[in-house]
Enzyme design. Structure first.
Site, PDB file in Angstrom:
ATOM      1  N   HIS A  46       0.921  -1.731   0.507  1.00  0.00           N
ATOM      2  CA  HIS A  46      -0.006   0.068   0.207  1.00  0.00           C
ATOM      3  C   HIS A  46       0.827   1.598  -0.285  1.00  0.00           C
ATOM      4  O   HIS A  46       0.366   2.739  -0.614  1.00  0.00           O
ATOM      5  CB  HIS A  46      -0.277  -0.039   1.256  1.00  0.00           C
ATOM      6  CG  HIS A  46      -1.867   1.307   0.882  1.00  0.00           C
ATOM      7  ND1 HIS A  46      -1.441   1.926   2.575  1.00  0.00           N
ATOM      8  CD2 HIS A  46      -2.727   1.636   0.933  1.00  0.00           C
ATOM      9  CE1 HIS A  46      -1.917   3.391   1.744  1.00  0.00           C
ATOM     10  NE2 HIS A  46      -2.814   2.976   1.277  1.00  0.00           N
ATOM     11  N   GLU A  49       0.940   1.865  -3.416  1.00  0.00           N
ATOM     12  CA  GLU A  49       1.024   2.646  -4.174  1.00  0.00           C
ATOM     13  C   GLU A  49       0.766   4.098  -4.215  1.00  0.00           C
ATOM     14  O   GLU A  49       0.430   4.249  -4.785  1.00  0.00           O
ATOM     15  CB  GLU A  49      -0.539   1.986  -3.564  1.00  0.00           C
ATOM     16  CG  GLU A  49      -1.787   2.454  -3.886  1.00  0.00           C
ATOM     17  CD  GLU A  49      -2.730   2.610  -3.558  1.00  0.00           C
ATOM     18  OE1 GLU A  49      -4.158   3.631  -2.844  1.00  0.00           O
ATOM     19  OE2 GLU A  49      -3.174   1.343  -3.122  1.00  0.00           O
ATOM     20  N   HIS A  50       1.478   4.653  -3.095  1.00  0.00           N
ATOM     21  CA  HIS A  50       1.101   6.021  -2.717  1.00  0.00           C
ATOM     22  C   HIS A  50       2.693   6.596  -3.361  1.00  0.00           C
ATOM     23  O   HIS A  50       2.563   7.177  -3.996  1.00  0.00           O
ATOM     24  CB  HIS A  50       1.127   6.382  -1.699  1.00  0.00           C
ATOM     25  CG  HIS A  50       0.641   6.065  -0.536  1.00  0.00           C
ATOM     26  ND1 HIS A  50      -1.341   7.280  -0.093  1.00  0.00           N
ATOM     27  CD2 HIS A  50      -1.003   4.973  -0.940  1.00  0.00           C
ATOM     28  CE1 HIS A  50      -1.438   6.735   0.271  1.00  0.00           C
ATOM     29  NE2 HIS A  50      -2.371   5.884   0.084  1.00  0.00           N
ATOM     30  N   GLU A 126      -4.224   7.640   7.026  1.00  0.00           N
ATOM     31  CA  GLU A 126      -5.211   6.543   6.150  1.00  0.00           C
ATOM     32  C   GLU A 126      -5.132   6.021   7.406  1.00  0.00           C
ATOM     33  O   GLU A 126      -6.513   5.116   8.068  1.00  0.00           O
ATOM     34  CB  GLU A 126      -3.969   6.224   5.069  1.00  0.00           C
ATOM     35  CG  GLU A 126      -5.529   5.979   4.396  1.00  0.00           C
ATOM     36  CD  GLU A 126      -5.457   5.321   2.682  1.00  0.00           C
ATOM     37  OE1 GLU A 126      -6.164   4.764   2.392  1.00  0.00           O
ATOM     38  OE2 GLU A 126      -4.016   5.623   3.092  1.00  0.00           O
TER      39      GLU A 126
END
Length: 420
Positions: A46, A49-50, A126
């Site tokens: 994840h 992904e950023h 997040e």
């Protein structure tokens, strides 16, 4: 119809031509997710992904953002327990531009130290949002209760501790280890030409300058919670509960009957849970059931969000419905659920993005491609006996329960009856 090509590099290309549209959606699917991470890497998929949006040697983060904005396109990414996907939706004429941008990100991400530090704070925020959202958090807790220490139970975001400790070398090392041709599927749908997408794949991706690659070995879950209860205290106005069991892998032949069962049990306004919990008893605004399937396992859960004073009654209804559905399923319910699934399947696949996602996910997870027509035939062939059989197979296993709300963590005995 889809077309499929395996390139010498190891990359798989799959496309579906939709001549009636002027759009094209392209997805680059990396066959790794949170289940493939070590403890040190927890949250890496994840995090990347950023980071891939932060820049390459050719493009800054602003350049990446402006490239597709300039042609009215959309670009985004997501991470799951088994996959990471970067995708873009553009006019068909702008597909080469979208492919160039996505390929640049996947092949040549900088993963600079400054960007890692900046994005670390974004990911931590997040995680905070997830922890502060009880109706999301309860599903993570349910996964952990059912799957225990298995990697599929890991939260895709990682934890605040793992993200805080993660170094730039860890993230970049994971990128270079896993973003390789044998882990990559290129999927495109819309007004696209298969041969043109294959040529672009060869030109823009090649072998990613990191040939070969293999996904980390995966071990199927074998040990489950079996009667476990987890209570997480939150000073909320609602109690959130998920009661459920291990589910089915996405290649299991019973998955079609399970989808029908899920629909009639908790998949819409006419479902058993909605009718009994909301319409008849007025216990909750939101209640539903769901099934999550992975390459070698799955989950089946029934959720309700209710007033804390009503949680015991709501849980009793959940339990009763899971208990009796195998014996009480009617032919009329099954036909109604099949109709809902058929209509929902067709309507959900009327745009190029949905078609791309369906193809990409199937190929990237190693599943056989099931066309829309095949899926409709499989759903149509499900009988009431099939649904009763799969209900007995899945729902009559020992259950687990996750509870988030204004309860003391020591109150597990209070909820034990729900899993007895």
């Amino acid at each position: 119809m889809h077309q499929l090509t395996q390139l010498d590099s190891g990359i798989t290309v799959v496309t579906e031509h939709m001549p009636a549209v002027r759009s094209a959606t392209l997805g680059l699917w990396i066959g790794v997710g949170s289940r493939d991470e070590t403890g040190e890497q927890a949250g890496c998929s994840h995090f990347l992904e950023h980071l891939l949006f932060k820049g390459t040697s050719r493009r800054s983060a602003r350049d990446i953002a402006e490239a597709l904005d300039a042609v009215g396109g959309e670009m985004n990414a997501f991470t799951s327990k088994e996959l990471t996907c970067f995708y873009a939706r553009v006019l068909d004429q702008d597909l080469p531009l979208a492919f160039d941008v996505l390929a640049d990100m996947v092949v040549d991400a900088t993963n600079a130290e400054a960007d890692v530090e900046a994005e670390r704070q974004v990911v931590l925020s997040e995680i905070d949002i997830h922890v502060d959202t009880p109706d999301d958090l309860v599903h993570s807790d349910f996964s952990e209760v059912v799957l225990g220490t298995h990697p599929l139970a890991l939260e895709t975001l990682g934890s605040a501790d793992s993200i805080t400790r993660m170094t730039r070398d860890t993230v970049d090392g994971y990128y270079r280890q896993t973003y390789r041709p044998h882990n990559l599927t290129v999927a495109a749908a819309g007004n696209v030409d298969h041969d043109a997408v294959v040529r672009l794949t060869d030109e823009l991706l090649g072998d990613l300058h990191r040939p070969g690659g293999a996904r980390p070995a995966r071990v199927a879950p074998r040990e489950f919670g079996r009667g476990q209860v987890r209570v997480r205290h939150r000073p909320t106005e609602q109690a959130h509960v998920v009661l459920g069991v291990p589910g089915l892998a996405h290649r299991d032949e019973d998955r079609w009957a399970l989808r029908v069962l899920n629909t009639l049990l908790g998949g819409g306004m006419s479902s058993r849970l909605f009718q009994e919990i909301r319409e008849v008893r007025g216990l909750a605004y939101s209640t539903y059931s769901y099934t999550s399937s992975y390459t070698d396992g799955g989950l089946f859960g029934a959720y309700v969000g209710t007033a804390p004073a009503k949680v015991d009654e709501a849980l009793q209804v959940l339990r009763e419905q899971l208990d009796v559905v195998a014996d009480e399923v009617t032919a009329a319910e099954v036909e109604r659920a099949k109709g809902a699934l058929t209509g929902g399947t067709v309507l959900s696949l009327e745009d190029s993005g949905s078609r791309m996602s369906r193809l990409g996910k199937q190929i990237a997870t190693g599943a056989d491609i099931v066309t829309v027509d095949d899926a409709l035939l499989r759903i149509g062939a499900v009988t009431a006996d099939d649904v009763r059989r799969v209900a007995a197979r899945v729902l009559q296993q020992p259950r687990d329960l996750a509870v988030v709300g204004p309860f003391d963590v020591g109150e597990t005995d209070r909820f034990a009856a729900a899993v007895a």
